[in-house]
Motif scaffolding. Structure first.
Motif, PDB file in Angstrom:
ATOM      1  N   ASP A  85       0.831  -1.218  -0.063  1.00  0.00           N
ATOM      2  CA  ASP A  85       0.106   0.011   0.105  1.00  0.00           C
ATOM      3  C   ASP A  85       1.171   1.397  -0.038  1.00  0.00           C
ATOM      4  O   ASP A  85       1.540   1.456   1.134  1.00  0.00           O
ATOM      5  CB  ASP A  85      -0.723  -0.095   1.195  1.00  0.00           C
ATOM      6  N   LEU A  86       1.189   1.933  -1.235  1.00  0.00           N
ATOM      7  CA  LEU A  86       2.067   2.987  -1.306  1.00  0.00           C
ATOM      8  C   LEU A  86       1.444   4.416  -1.726  1.00  0.00           C
ATOM      9  O   LEU A  86       0.478   4.235  -2.619  1.00  0.00           O
ATOM     10  CB  LEU A  86       3.071   2.528  -2.172  1.00  0.00           C
ATOM     11  N   SER A  87       1.909   5.306  -1.596  1.00  0.00           N
ATOM     12  CA  SER A  87       1.470   6.856  -1.990  1.00  0.00           C
ATOM     13  C   SER A  87       2.177   7.095  -3.237  1.00  0.00           C
ATOM     14  O   SER A  87       2.853   6.559  -3.522  1.00  0.00           O
ATOM     15  CB  SER A  87       1.703   7.716  -0.800  1.00  0.00           C
ATOM     16  N   THR A  88       1.760   8.107  -3.908  1.00  0.00           N
ATOM     17  CA  THR A  88       2.271   8.500  -5.183  1.00  0.00           C
ATOM     18  C   THR A  88       3.728   8.760  -4.675  1.00  0.00           C
ATOM     19  O   THR A  88       4.793   8.702  -5.545  1.00  0.00           O
ATOM     20  CB  THR A  88       1.382   9.515  -5.775  1.00  0.00           C
ATOM     21  N   GLU A  89       4.069   9.447  -3.510  1.00  0.00           N
ATOM     22  CA  GLU A  89       5.113  10.037  -3.226  1.00  0.00           C
ATOM     23  C   GLU A  89       6.325   8.594  -3.107  1.00  0.00           C
ATOM     24  O   GLU A  89       7.272   8.609  -3.427  1.00  0.00           O
ATOM     25  CB  GLU A  89       5.440  10.992  -2.319  1.00  0.00           C
ATOM     26  N   GLU A  90       5.645   7.861  -2.308  1.00  0.00           N
ATOM     27  CA  GLU A  90       6.547   6.422  -2.264  1.00  0.00           C
ATOM     28  C   GLU A  90       6.855   5.631  -3.446  1.00  0.00           C
ATOM     29  O   GLU A  90       7.735   5.181  -3.645  1.00  0.00           O
ATOM     30  CB  GLU A  90       5.608   5.667  -1.111  1.00  0.00           C
ATOM     31  N   LEU A  91       5.792   5.720  -4.496  1.00  0.00           N
ATOM     32  CA  LEU A  91       6.003   5.156  -5.740  1.00  0.00           C
ATOM     33  C   LEU A  91       6.978   6.061  -6.536  1.00  0.00           C
ATOM     34  O   LEU A  91       8.109   5.314  -7.041  1.00  0.00           O
ATOM     35  CB  LEU A  91       4.832   5.200  -6.600  1.00  0.00           C
TER      36      LEU A  91
END
Length: 96
Positions: free
Chosen positions: A13-19
């Motif tokens: 479960d990742l955010s756009t920033e983490e991607l």
């Protein structure tokens, strides 16, 4: 958002920033879109985007249409990336 990591065989479960950080770390992010998208002049149509970085500052997006890799690609700087990279619009996101 739900992201399937094809290397570690797990769902994340990742955010756009983490991607974006994963891209900077050398991973490829694949976004499978719900429908075909065309550029503003109608030159190219695609249904998948594949994002990578060359050196952590320059980003490249390649495109696929109905399972066929297209010859065209786009280059982006970090500012462009924040304007053009929208994994939240994808029906499926994978990390390679």
């Amino acid at each position: 958002m739900k992201v399937y990591d094809t290397v570690k065989k797990e769902e994340l479960d990742l955010s756009t920033e983490e991607l974006i950080q994963k891209i900077i770390d050398g991973r490829q992010v694949d976004c499978i879109l719900a429908e075909k998208v065309s550029d503003e002049v109608g030159y190219m149509t695609w249904d998948e985007e594949h994002w990578v970085t060359l050196d952590g500052r320059k980003y490249v997006c390649t495109y696929t249409l109905e399972g066929r890799q297209l010859n065209d690609y786009t280059s982006h700087n970090s500012d462009d990336l924040y304007n053009e990279f929208h994994p939240e619009k994808a029906v499926k996101v994978t990390l390679s």
